[in-house]
Design an enzyme around this catalytic site. Sequence first.
Site, PDB file in Angstrom:
ATOM      1  N   LEU A  80      37.873 -10.271   0.327  1.00 28.39           N
ATOM      2  CA  LEU A  80      37.149 -11.484   0.685  1.00 28.39           C
ATOM      3  C   LEU A  80      37.974 -12.405   1.580  1.00 28.39           C
ATOM      4  O   LEU A  80      39.146 -12.635   1.344  1.00 28.39           O
ATOM      5  CB  LEU A  80      36.752 -12.247  -0.586  1.00 28.39           C
TER       6      LEU A  80
ATOM      7  N   ASP B  70      38.106 -19.800   3.630  1.00 32.95           N
ATOM      8  CA  ASP B  70      38.499 -20.914   4.502  1.00 32.95           C
ATOM      9  C   ASP B  70      39.540 -20.548   5.560  1.00 32.95           C
ATOM     10  O   ASP B  70      40.544 -19.893   5.255  1.00 32.95           O
ATOM     11  CB  ASP B  70      39.105 -22.053   3.680  1.00 32.95           C
TER      12      ASP B  70
ATOM     13  N   GLN C 227      42.041 -17.735   4.002  1.00 30.95           N
ATOM     14  CA  GLN C 227      42.069 -17.431   2.581  1.00 30.95           C
ATOM     15  C   GLN C 227      41.637 -15.985   2.368  1.00 30.95           C
ATOM     16  O   GLN C 227      40.602 -15.543   2.887  1.00 30.95           O
ATOM     17  CB  GLN C 227      41.121 -18.364   1.840  1.00 30.95           C
TER      18      GLN C 227
ATOM     19  N   ARG D 129      42.929 -30.754  -3.639  1.00 30.80           N
ATOM     20  CA  ARG D 129      43.318 -29.597  -2.823  1.00 30.80           C
ATOM     21  C   ARG D 129      43.048 -29.833  -1.337  1.00 30.80           C
ATOM     22  O   ARG D 129      42.478 -30.830  -0.941  1.00 30.80           O
ATOM     23  CB  ARG D 129      42.584 -28.341  -3.300  1.00 30.80           C
TER      24      ARG D 129
END
Length: 493
Positions: free
Chosen positions: A43, A46, A62, A167
């Site tokens: 996967l 971001d 990510q 975050r």
Amino acid sequence: MREWTREEKYRYLKDPQELTELYGRIRGSVYRQTFHNQAVTGLMNDPNGFVWFDNRWHLFYQWCPWGAVHGLKHWYHIVSKDLITWKNLGVCLLPDQGDGYDNKGVYSGSAMPIRDKIYLYYTGNHRDADWTRHAYTCLARLGNDGWPEKYPLPLFGSHPDYTEHQRDPKIICLPDREDYYMIIGAQTKEKRGCALIYHSEDLQHGWEFAGELTVPGYEAFGDMWECPSIERIGGRDVFLFCPQHLTLPGRGDSRNHNGYIMGTMDWESLTFTPDGQFHVLDFGFDSYAAACANNIEDADKAILIAWMGVPDVSYPTDEEDWAGCLTLPRELTVRGRRLIQQPLPELKKLRGEKIIPTPDAKGCCALPYAAELEMDCRAGDVCVHLFTDEEGKGGLEIRYDDKGREITVDRSGLRTQFNVQEGAFRKRPLENGLSHLRIFIDRSSVEIFVNDGDAVFTSRVFPKKEEHFFRMEGDLFPRLWELRPAVKEEFLI
């Protein structure tokens, strides 16, 4: 749909060869993109650390290597000289094992060059033995050899007056100043979305909490703000962020959004005063976590890339154990009280031979798997049907109502339906009518630029083999090019 155990989602990558079989399977997928960045395995979500350094664009994303699941996140590194053709450099930041500050994920962040190194600011997702979450803002530096060195201690931990949902640090360097700010997405203990500001005179040390960003009129706008940033574009301040878990008019039941407010930022009082309403950044179904590049010198524009996806949904390739890609880079400028997004001029380098669309007896034209379709539109209603069958039926519909001055993108006609709970269509008023469409079609996505960037609709699509035709209605003048590959597909971990 596969159910992942916690142990499977948070498994540490010890040897790249563990991914060989997975990569061999997914590379044969008919939905692997031609000119978009996508997950090498597993996967992608971001975009992170987007920056110009050493005569190259650096971008990280990510990455969860094991499958289409939000599990143990890494930063994967890609580079480009022109923002169009990209090269994989492999994984850059890996989570620490054991009790490290990022032992359950290297979460999103940003980057800033300092002399001969890139400094990477990210959220360390830490979990205790009882799975209690702790968020840390961490720093690593990346030298010319491509090897990252993590600082042994975080810059700071989570602020106790807020929940642990803190975050996505974005570094902000103001012109003509020798100090720095960092903005972080957060959530109050009353479950309101907000942004926190930290300040330092040194990018590597001395970060102190400055306060919560005040945005009058937005004190109760979603329960979490992700990926916040304040950009200076064309002499205007722009606050970009992703409010979560609220619905907006015209967005169906979608509850996670990417948008912006234009206004004035006062760094002394930490107040962003809006000059107008919240605007959706992209009117399509699948765009989130947009990141603007740091360290560009043109004050009149910004360069933006987003994740072509949204949280809390699934996609058809999940069953193939991969998901996610990034949007094309866009050039952001200000027109009036809105942001304008335009494809980069360099994208024309991907054009192959020009194709003259020739309708058959049913009015259908063949649609390449990777293509750019551009058309000028005269007054009147317009309808473009993409991904139809050979009879001209079904597909994704781009419909403009001249009387109502509104454009609609409807994907309910596609044979592969997904995320139906998010709604089947998206709309956008066009005050000055429709004059131009520029559409980028890849094997599992479509990006529609309206009126030279006045609006953008980005969406994932998963057409069947027989859904590769299109037809047009209205006074249109189309031009069509097949597009060449832009990302070298290689197994590099």
